[in-house]
Design a protein around this motif. Structure first.
Motif, PDB file in Angstrom:
ATOM      1  N   TRP A   1       0.798  -1.106   0.152  1.00  0.00           N
ATOM      2  CA  TRP A   1      -0.095   0.001  -0.064  1.00  0.00           C
ATOM      3  C   TRP A   1       0.868   1.314   0.032  1.00  0.00           C
ATOM      4  O   TRP A   1       1.267   1.645   1.017  1.00  0.00           O
ATOM      5  CB  TRP A   1      -1.054   0.047   1.265  1.00  0.00           C
ATOM      6  CG  TRP A   1      -1.912   1.245   1.360  1.00  0.00           C
ATOM      7  CD1 TRP A   1      -1.607   2.300   1.784  1.00  0.00           C
ATOM      8  CD2 TRP A   1      -3.265   1.279   0.735  1.00  0.00           C
ATOM      9  NE1 TRP A   1      -2.716   3.262   1.727  1.00  0.00           N
ATOM     10  CE2 TRP A   1      -3.771   2.371   0.907  1.00  0.00           C
ATOM     11  CE3 TRP A   1      -4.032   0.220  -0.115  1.00  0.00           C
ATOM     12  CZ2 TRP A   1      -5.057   2.682   0.548  1.00  0.00           C
ATOM     13  CZ3 TRP A   1      -5.129   0.596  -0.327  1.00  0.00           C
ATOM     14  CH2 TRP A   1      -5.601   2.049  -0.011  1.00  0.00           C
ATOM     15  N   SER A   2       1.261   1.765  -1.063  1.00  0.00           N
ATOM     16  CA  SER A   2       2.024   2.866  -1.337  1.00  0.00           C
ATOM     17  C   SER A   2       1.520   3.807  -2.546  1.00  0.00           C
ATOM     18  O   SER A   2       0.835   3.068  -3.426  1.00  0.00           O
ATOM     19  CB  SER A   2       3.484   2.490  -1.371  1.00  0.00           C
ATOM     20  OG  SER A   2       3.719   2.047  -2.679  1.00  0.00           O
ATOM     21  N   THR A   3       1.934   4.976  -2.416  1.00  0.00           N
ATOM     22  CA  THR A   3       1.717   5.755  -3.621  1.00  0.00           C
ATOM     23  C   THR A   3       2.274   5.461  -4.917  1.00  0.00           C
ATOM     24  O   THR A   3       1.927   5.938  -6.042  1.00  0.00           O
ATOM     25  CB  THR A   3       2.203   7.383  -3.390  1.00  0.00           C
ATOM     26  OG1 THR A   3       3.382   7.286  -3.016  1.00  0.00           O
ATOM     27  CG2 THR A   3       1.064   7.761  -2.253  1.00  0.00           C
ATOM     28  N   GLU A   4       3.300   4.454  -5.021  1.00  0.00           N
ATOM     29  CA  GLU A   4       4.067   4.110  -6.206  1.00  0.00           C
ATOM     30  C   GLU A   4       3.396   3.179  -6.636  1.00  0.00           C
ATOM     31  O   GLU A   4       3.604   2.819  -7.768  1.00  0.00           O
ATOM     32  CB  GLU A   4       5.486   3.641  -5.454  1.00  0.00           C
ATOM     33  CG  GLU A   4       6.376   4.784  -4.967  1.00  0.00           C
ATOM     34  CD  GLU A   4       7.599   3.935  -4.676  1.00  0.00           C
ATOM     35  OE1 GLU A   4       8.159   3.072  -4.762  1.00  0.00           O
ATOM     36  OE2 GLU A   4       8.249   5.047  -3.990  1.00  0.00           O
ATOM     37  N   ASN A   5       2.280   2.594  -5.938  1.00  0.00           N
ATOM     38  CA  ASN A   5       1.724   1.394  -6.790  1.00  0.00           C
ATOM     39  C   ASN A   5       0.193   1.950  -7.338  1.00  0.00           C
ATOM     40  O   ASN A   5      -0.803   2.527  -6.752  1.00  0.00           O
ATOM     41  CB  ASN A   5       0.998   0.405  -5.768  1.00  0.00           C
ATOM     42  CG  ASN A   5       0.149  -0.532  -6.410  1.00  0.00           C
ATOM     43  OD1 ASN A   5      -0.275  -0.633  -7.444  1.00  0.00           O
ATOM     44  ND2 ASN A   5      -0.446  -1.417  -5.566  1.00  0.00           N
ATOM     45  N   PRO A   6       0.231   2.435  -8.672  1.00  0.00           N
ATOM     46  CA  PRO A   6      -1.007   3.180  -9.136  1.00  0.00           C
ATOM     47  C   PRO A   6      -2.465   2.157  -9.038  1.00  0.00           C
ATOM     48  O   PRO A   6      -3.511   2.912  -9.450  1.00  0.00           O
ATOM     49  CB  PRO A   6      -0.553   3.400 -10.682  1.00  0.00           C
ATOM     50  CG  PRO A   6       0.441   2.381 -10.905  1.00  0.00           C
ATOM     51  CD  PRO A   6       0.966   2.240  -9.640  1.00  0.00           C
ATOM     52  N   THR A   7      -2.246   1.134  -8.913  1.00  0.00           N
ATOM     53  CA  THR A   7      -3.541   0.213  -8.793  1.00  0.00           C
ATOM     54  C   THR A   7      -4.154  -0.176  -7.459  1.00  0.00           C
ATOM     55  O   THR A   7      -5.034  -0.901  -7.362  1.00  0.00           O
ATOM     56  CB  THR A   7      -3.377  -1.043  -9.671  1.00  0.00           C
ATOM     57  OG1 THR A   7      -2.211  -1.819  -9.120  1.00  0.00           O
ATOM     58  CG2 THR A   7      -3.005  -0.743 -11.201  1.00  0.00           C
ATOM     59  N   ARG A   8      -3.526   0.328  -6.417  1.00  0.00           N
ATOM     60  CA  ARG A   8      -3.857   0.113  -5.177  1.00  0.00           C
ATOM     61  C   ARG A   8      -5.386   0.367  -4.923  1.00  0.00           C
ATOM     62  O   ARG A   8      -5.849   1.204  -5.479  1.00  0.00           O
ATOM     63  CB  ARG A   8      -2.977   0.646  -4.290  1.00  0.00           C
ATOM     64  CG  ARG A   8      -3.344   2.316  -3.895  1.00  0.00           C
ATOM     65  CD  ARG A   8      -2.469   2.950  -2.815  1.00  0.00           C
ATOM     66  NE  ARG A   8      -2.912   4.120  -2.487  1.00  0.00           N
ATOM     67  CZ  ARG A   8      -2.124   5.379  -2.864  1.00  0.00           C
ATOM     68  NH1 ARG A   8      -0.783   5.141  -2.912  1.00  0.00           N
ATOM     69  NH2 ARG A   8      -2.992   6.592  -2.680  1.00  0.00           N
TER      70      ARG A   8
END
Length: 68
Positions: free
Chosen positions: A18-25
């Motif tokens: 869960w991070s801002t680097e994961n665009p599909t979260r």
């Protein structure tokens, strides 16, 4: 260094960061994201409605004048 929070993908259950680097979260991939969107579009998910004066079935019955 910040600890990465892992969550389960709502579609397949895979662990995903869960991070801002994961665009599909919160999904693990674009594929899971689109499958879930398709399920919503096909009305496979529904929000339950409590019986009462705002229930859709009752509004139709009252307006049509037809009784069972």
């Amino acid at each position: 260094m910040a600890k990465v929070r892992l969550v389960s993908c709502p579609r397949c259950g895979a662990q995903v960061a869960w991070s801002t680097e994961n665009p599909t979260r919160p999904f693990c991939s674009e594929r899971c994201k689109l499958i879930d969107l398709g399920d919503w579009a096909m009305e496979r998910y529904r929000v339950p409605v409590e019986g009462g004066k705002d229930a859709p079935d009752e509004e139709q019955d009252e307006g049509s004048g037809i009784r069972d």
